[in-house]
Motif scaffolding. Sequence first.
Motif, mmCIF file in Angstrom:
data_model
loop_
_atom_site.group_PDB
_atom_site.id
_atom_site.type_symbol
_atom_site.label_atom_id
_atom_site.label_comp_id
_atom_site.label_asym_id
_atom_site.label_seq_id
_atom_site.Cartn_x
_atom_site.Cartn_y
_atom_site.Cartn_z
ATOM 1 N N GLN A 88 -59.657 -58.994 59.511
ATOM 2 C CA GLN A 88 -60.139 -57.793 59.989
ATOM 3 C C GLN A 88 -60.244 -56.865 58.742
ATOM 4 O O GLN A 88 -60.709 -55.792 58.893
ATOM 5 C CB GLN A 88 -59.094 -57.180 60.927
ATOM 6 C CG GLN A 88 -57.519 -56.630 60.198
ATOM 7 C CD GLN A 88 -56.806 -57.963 59.750
ATOM 8 O OE1 GLN A 88 -57.057 -58.931 59.873
ATOM 9 N NE2 GLN A 88 -55.679 -57.390 58.923
ATOM 10 N N VAL A 99 -58.501 -54.849 65.267
ATOM 11 C CA VAL A 99 -58.799 -55.399 66.701
ATOM 12 C C VAL A 99 -58.109 -54.462 67.641
ATOM 13 O O VAL A 99 -57.108 -53.481 67.058
ATOM 14 C CB VAL A 99 -58.288 -56.875 66.767
ATOM 15 C CG1 VAL A 99 -58.840 -57.700 65.839
ATOM 16 C CG2 VAL A 99 -56.680 -56.857 66.780
ATOM 17 N N ASN A 116 -66.277 -54.124 63.001
ATOM 18 C CA ASN A 116 -65.632 -52.801 63.217
ATOM 19 C C ASN A 116 -65.346 -52.094 61.627
ATOM 20 O O ASN A 116 -64.501 -52.591 61.005
ATOM 21 C CB ASN A 116 -64.286 -52.960 63.812
ATOM 22 C CG ASN A 116 -63.618 -51.491 64.292
ATOM 23 O OD1 ASN A 116 -64.046 -50.459 63.885
ATOM 24 N ND2 ASN A 116 -62.273 -51.760 64.787
ATOM 25 N N SER A 132 -64.501 -50.008 69.806
ATOM 26 C CA SER A 132 -63.249 -50.128 69.362
ATOM 27 C C SER A 132 -62.420 -49.143 69.724
ATOM 28 O O SER A 132 -62.838 -48.044 70.577
ATOM 29 C CB SER A 132 -63.080 -50.577 68.045
ATOM 30 O OG SER A 132 -63.117 -49.238 67.208
ATOM 31 N N GLN A 133 -61.067 -49.183 69.721
ATOM 32 C CA GLN A 133 -60.045 -48.132 70.030
ATOM 33 C C GLN A 133 -59.759 -48.668 71.265
ATOM 34 O O GLN A 133 -60.639 -48.503 72.391
ATOM 35 C CB GLN A 133 -60.250 -46.682 69.822
ATOM 36 C CG GLN A 133 -60.375 -46.499 68.342
ATOM 37 C CD GLN A 133 -58.976 -46.394 67.687
ATOM 38 O OE1 GLN A 133 -58.031 -46.464 68.289
ATOM 39 N NE2 GLN A 133 -59.307 -46.578 66.279
ATOM 40 N N VAL A 164 -61.908 -55.249 69.535
ATOM 41 C CA VAL A 164 -63.280 -54.851 69.506
ATOM 42 C C VAL A 164 -63.680 -55.493 71.079
ATOM 43 O O VAL A 164 -63.602 -56.631 70.984
ATOM 44 C CB VAL A 164 -64.007 -55.080 68.493
ATOM 45 C CG1 VAL A 164 -65.480 -54.683 68.502
ATOM 46 C CG2 VAL A 164 -63.496 -54.323 67.127
#
Length: 215
Positions: free
Chosen positions: A42, A57, A52, A68-69, A59
């Motif tokens: 990541q 993570v 991202n 994401s989020q 995603v």
Amino acid sequence: MPEYQLYCFAQSGNAYRAALMLNLIGADWAPVFVDFFVKGEQRTPEYRTNVNEMGEVPVLVHGAKKLSQSGVILTYLAERSGQYLPQGEDERLEALRWIIFDNQKVNGFLGPYRFLRIFAKPPGDPKVLAFLKGRIDNNLAIVDKRLAARPFILGERPTIADVSLVAYLYYPAQEFGFDIAAEHRNIAAWLGRMRALPGWAHPYDLMPGHPMPGA
Ligand SMILES: N[C@@H](CCC(=O)N[C@@H](CS)C(=O)NCC(=O)O)C(=O)O
């Protein structure tokens, strides 16, 4: 190819929120394993460019969309499926309020606490752990009190606020060094109600990477 792909790994409670939601709504989805622990995937430039820019993570990929989020992913899936969706402005804002509180102060502390305890090499400084534990106890008590008066975070029905808040709470007590369910009876009962929902699965059964190589 499945309709949704989720970048995730088994030990991530942040990713579990999205994986659980996909399962609860009966979505056609597949995990994409992110090697967080061995390769630190990541943090690679490729991941940050192609997956991202925040280097995190989960995603969610859905057609041309890449989200994401976990709070954004939960909102998107609830709005698309009509399930676990807060109804009307007051509920929408209330759900958002709990999702932000969760991200920052409940699982937002619990995740790093567990990481520093059992995954970090060397493990976290005891003073840092003690600070986090104090905040965690305080914030879990707030959630426990909320659940004393209602079966789910917003009321009678489960919503994305509940799916967010369970993030790290099903991982084994020994990973935290304390038993969240034993110490918070209303949270324990609520975790039981969430576990009974059709499609519920444990994070270690839902996402790839458990057990960790060499564990
Ligand atoms: N607020 C974010 C948190 C995401 C997050 O922190 N994910 C962790 C894994 S559990 C991560 O990818 N961290 C990146 C790193 O430590 O390099 C969400 O809810 O999606």
